[in-house]
Design a protein around this motif. Structure first.
Motif, PDB file in Angstrom:
ATOM      1  N   HIS A 135     -71.965  63.652  68.624  1.00  0.00           N
ATOM      2  CA  HIS A 135     -71.910  62.863  67.702  1.00  0.00           C
ATOM      3  C   HIS A 135     -72.502  61.486  67.672  1.00  0.00           C
ATOM      4  O   HIS A 135     -73.043  61.222  68.578  1.00  0.00           O
ATOM      5  N   THR A 136     -72.627  61.076  66.305  1.00  0.00           N
ATOM      6  CA  THR A 136     -73.527  59.880  66.261  1.00  0.00           C
ATOM      7  C   THR A 136     -72.977  58.573  67.283  1.00  0.00           C
ATOM      8  O   THR A 136     -73.743  58.078  68.068  1.00  0.00           O
ATOM      9  N   ALA A 137     -71.775  58.518  67.515  1.00  0.00           N
ATOM     10  CA  ALA A 137     -71.146  57.504  68.475  1.00  0.00           C
ATOM     11  C   ALA A 137     -71.384  57.785  69.844  1.00  0.00           C
ATOM     12  O   ALA A 137     -71.644  56.852  70.713  1.00  0.00           O
ATOM     13  N   ASP A 138     -71.846  59.083  70.084  1.00  0.00           N
ATOM     14  CA  ASP A 138     -72.252  59.453  71.486  1.00  0.00           C
ATOM     15  C   ASP A 138     -73.626  59.436  71.807  1.00  0.00           C
ATOM     16  O   ASP A 138     -73.945  59.569  72.969  1.00  0.00           O
ATOM     17  N   LEU A 139     -74.648  59.202  70.896  1.00  0.00           N
ATOM     18  CA  LEU A 139     -76.093  59.236  71.097  1.00  0.00           C
ATOM     19  C   LEU A 139     -76.278  57.741  71.941  1.00  0.00           C
ATOM     20  O   LEU A 139     -75.955  56.602  71.927  1.00  0.00           O
ATOM     21  N   PRO A 140     -76.777  57.910  73.190  1.00  0.00           N
ATOM     22  CA  PRO A 140     -77.126  56.917  73.933  1.00  0.00           C
ATOM     23  C   PRO A 140     -78.060  55.768  73.323  1.00  0.00           C
ATOM     24  O   PRO A 140     -79.025  56.102  72.699  1.00  0.00           O
ATOM     25  N   ALA A 141     -77.764  54.420  73.846  1.00  0.00           N
ATOM     26  CA  ALA A 141     -78.608  53.438  73.433  1.00  0.00           C
ATOM     27  C   ALA A 141     -79.753  53.162  74.175  1.00  0.00           C
ATOM     28  O   ALA A 141     -80.921  52.977  73.578  1.00  0.00           O
ATOM     29  N   THR A 142     -79.892  53.889  75.309  1.00  0.00           N
ATOM     30  CA  THR A 142     -81.337  53.822  76.077  1.00  0.00           C
ATOM     31  C   THR A 142     -81.974  55.209  76.078  1.00  0.00           C
ATOM     32  O   THR A 142     -81.380  56.142  75.737  1.00  0.00           O
ATOM     33  N   PRO A 143     -83.151  55.010  76.234  1.00  0.00           N
ATOM     34  CA  PRO A 143     -84.030  56.287  76.435  1.00  0.00           C
ATOM     35  C   PRO A 143     -83.469  57.318  77.496  1.00  0.00           C
ATOM     36  O   PRO A 143     -83.075  57.055  78.337  1.00  0.00           O
ATOM     37  N   LEU A 144     -83.297  58.618  77.198  1.00  0.00           N
ATOM     38  CA  LEU A 144     -82.826  59.643  78.120  1.00  0.00           C
ATOM     39  C   LEU A 144     -84.047  59.983  79.102  1.00  0.00           C
ATOM     40  O   LEU A 144     -85.117  60.061  78.583  1.00  0.00           O
ATOM     41  N   ARG A 145     -83.978  60.223  80.331  1.00  0.00           N
ATOM     42  CA  ARG A 145     -84.968  60.240  81.222  1.00  0.00           C
ATOM     43  C   ARG A 145     -84.842  61.627  81.838  1.00  0.00           C
ATOM     44  O   ARG A 145     -85.975  62.231  82.467  1.00  0.00           O
ATOM     45  N   ASP A 146     -83.821  62.309  81.350  1.00  0.00           N
ATOM     46  CA  ASP A 146     -83.498  63.716  82.270  1.00  0.00           C
ATOM     47  C   ASP A 146     -83.342  64.754  81.378  1.00  0.00           C
ATOM     48  O   ASP A 146     -83.530  66.049  81.862  1.00  0.00           O
ATOM     49  N   ARG A 147     -83.283  64.757  80.098  1.00  0.00           N
ATOM     50  CA  ARG A 147     -83.159  65.743  79.221  1.00  0.00           C
ATOM     51  C   ARG A 147     -83.586  65.181  77.733  1.00  0.00           C
ATOM     52  O   ARG A 147     -83.789  64.107  77.537  1.00  0.00           O
ATOM     53  N   ASN A 148     -83.752  66.266  76.849  1.00  0.00           N
ATOM     54  CA  ASN A 148     -83.882  66.048  75.416  1.00  0.00           C
ATOM     55  C   ASN A 148     -82.790  66.297  74.479  1.00  0.00           C
ATOM     56  O   ASN A 148     -82.210  67.543  74.836  1.00  0.00           O
ATOM     57  N   ILE A 149     -82.148  65.650  73.493  1.00  0.00           N
ATOM     58  CA  ILE A 149     -81.469  66.198  72.731  1.00  0.00           C
ATOM     59  C   ILE A 149     -81.983  66.351  71.464  1.00  0.00           C
ATOM     60  O   ILE A 149     -82.823  65.637  71.017  1.00  0.00           O
ATOM     61  N   THR A 173     -86.609  65.507  68.607  1.00  0.00           N
ATOM     62  CA  THR A 173     -85.658  65.191  69.863  1.00  0.00           C
ATOM     63  C   THR A 173     -85.182  63.666  69.577  1.00  0.00           C
ATOM     64  O   THR A 173     -86.159  62.705  69.129  1.00  0.00           O
ATOM     65  N   TYR A 174     -84.301  63.434  70.204  1.00  0.00           N
ATOM     66  CA  TYR A 174     -83.698  61.883  70.155  1.00  0.00           C
ATOM     67  C   TYR A 174     -84.347  61.105  71.206  1.00  0.00           C
ATOM     68  O   TYR A 174     -84.671  61.652  72.506  1.00  0.00           O
ATOM     69  N   LYS A 175     -84.649  59.897  70.833  1.00  0.00           N
ATOM     70  CA  LYS A 175     -85.351  58.932  71.879  1.00  0.00           C
ATOM     71  C   LYS A 175     -84.451  57.820  72.368  1.00  0.00           C
ATOM     72  O   LYS A 175     -84.275  57.520  73.569  1.00  0.00           O
ATOM     73  N   ARG A 176     -83.815  57.136  71.041  1.00  0.00           N
ATOM     74  CA  ARG A 176     -82.977  55.846  71.511  1.00  0.00           C
ATOM     75  C   ARG A 176     -82.477  55.054  70.349  1.00  0.00           C
ATOM     76  O   ARG A 176     -82.901  55.403  69.280  1.00  0.00           O
ATOM     77  N   ARG A 177     -81.681  54.327  70.529  1.00  0.00           N
ATOM     78  CA  ARG A 177     -81.169  53.234  69.574  1.00  0.00           C
ATOM     79  C   ARG A 177     -82.029  52.021  69.579  1.00  0.00           C
ATOM     80  O   ARG A 177     -82.498  51.648  70.646  1.00  0.00           O
ATOM     81  N   LEU A 178     -82.454  51.653  68.221  1.00  0.00           N
ATOM     82  CA  LEU A 178     -83.287  50.444  68.139  1.00  0.00           C
ATOM     83  C   LEU A 178     -82.294  49.570  67.217  1.00  0.00           C
ATOM     84  O   LEU A 178     -82.319  49.801  66.043  1.00  0.00           O
ATOM     85  N   GLY A 179     -81.350  48.869  67.832  1.00  0.00           N
ATOM     86  CA  GLY A 179     -80.394  48.146  66.984  1.00  0.00           C
ATOM     87  C   GLY A 179     -79.454  49.232  66.388  1.00  0.00           C
ATOM     88  O   GLY A 179     -79.014  49.860  67.101  1.00  0.00           O
ATOM     89  N   PRO A 180     -79.180  48.960  64.949  1.00  0.00           N
ATOM     90  CA  PRO A 180     -78.491  49.935  64.206  1.00  0.00           C
ATOM     91  C   PRO A 180     -79.284  51.483  63.877  1.00  0.00           C
ATOM     92  O   PRO A 180     -78.532  52.437  63.443  1.00  0.00           O
ATOM     93  N   TRP A 181     -80.618  51.481  64.377  1.00  0.00           N
ATOM     94  CA  TRP A 181     -81.516  52.694  63.941  1.00  0.00           C
ATOM     95  C   TRP A 181     -81.591  53.640  65.220  1.00  0.00           C
ATOM     96  O   TRP A 181     -81.373  53.382  66.431  1.00  0.00           O
ATOM     97  N   LEU A 182     -81.310  55.053  64.781  1.00  0.00           N
ATOM     98  CA  LEU A 182     -81.546  56.175  65.614  1.00  0.00           C
ATOM     99  C   LEU A 182     -82.837  56.497  65.730  1.00  0.00           C
ATOM    100  O   LEU A 182     -83.304  57.194  64.602  1.00  0.00           O
ATOM    101  N   LEU A 183     -83.443  56.578  66.696  1.00  0.00           N
ATOM    102  CA  LEU A 183     -84.740  56.996  66.924  1.00  0.00           C
ATOM    103  C   LEU A 183     -85.004  58.559  67.325  1.00  0.00           C
ATOM    104  O   LEU A 183     -84.553  58.765  68.566  1.00  0.00           O
ATOM    105  N   TRP A 184     -85.637  59.130  66.389  1.00  0.00           N
ATOM    106  CA  TRP A 184     -86.020  60.524  66.784  1.00  0.00           C
ATOM    107  C   TRP A 184     -87.569  60.886  66.705  1.00  0.00           C
ATOM    108  O   TRP A 184     -88.041  60.144  65.884  1.00  0.00           O
ATOM    109  N   ARG A 185     -88.251  61.632  67.243  1.00  0.00           N
ATOM    110  CA  ARG A 185     -89.563  62.266  67.137  1.00  0.00           C
ATOM    111  C   ARG A 185     -89.865  63.813  66.959  1.00  0.00           C
ATOM    112  O   ARG A 185     -89.161  64.399  67.843  1.00  0.00           O
ATOM    113  N   ALA A 186     -90.473  63.878  66.020  1.00  0.00           N
ATOM    114  CA  ALA A 186     -90.993  65.264  65.630  1.00  0.00           C
ATOM    115  C   ALA A 186     -92.522  65.778  66.391  1.00  0.00           C
ATOM    116  O   ALA A 186     -93.251  64.971  65.809  1.00  0.00           O
TER     117      ALA A 186
END
Length: 133
Positions: free
Chosen positions: A23-37, A62-75
């Motif tokens: 869920h949105t609230a559970d997306l981590p603030a910092t970059p993931l280093r061990d997996r891709n969501i 895949t999800y990358k990180r939060r930037l303030g209120p923004w959720l960053l993803w990359r295709a």
């Protein structure tokens, strides 16, 4: 022994995909280093995000990180091929912005300030400096 066992993060393209629903609230603030969501695992994913790679060969998103209120993803990959970064505002999932990254390293995207950017770093700085309100 894997890179993560040695304390080093895996390169993004070598991280396993974790399809566990999130869920949105559970997306981590910092970059993931061990997996891709993947975007498909985000329960509240807006359609615009799920279609972000349609015109560039449908690469994984895949999800990358939060930037303030923004959720960053990359295709797509971080470099060397067509890719698109998408940010979605965590408080209003209908608000999103994109930055297109081309194989030659050039890019194009409009930030929340309304300014057009050719450099990914400048686009991220615009995100950092403007919450989109």
């Amino acid at each position: 022994m894997s890179d993560t066992d040695a304390g080093r993060p895996l390169p993004a393209d070598e991280r396993p995909i974790d399809p566990t629903p999130v869920h949105t609230a559970d997306l981590p603030a910092t970059p993931l280093r061990d997996r891709n969501i993947p975007a498909e695992a985000w329960v509240e994913a807006p359609a615009a995000l799920l279609r972000a790679g349609d015109d560039i060969g449908r690469p994984p998103i895949t999800y990358k990180r939060r930037l303030g209120p923004w959720l960053l993803w990359r295709a797509g990959p971080a470099r060397g091929a067509d890719a698109r970064y998408v940010v979605v505002h965590a408080d209003d999932l209908d608000r999103h912005l994109t930055f297109r990254l081309f194989p030659d390293g050039s890019g194009d995207g409009v930030g929340p300030s309304g300014r057009r950017h050719a450099r990914f770093r400048a686009w991220k700085e615009d995100l950092r400096d403007h919450d989109g309100d």
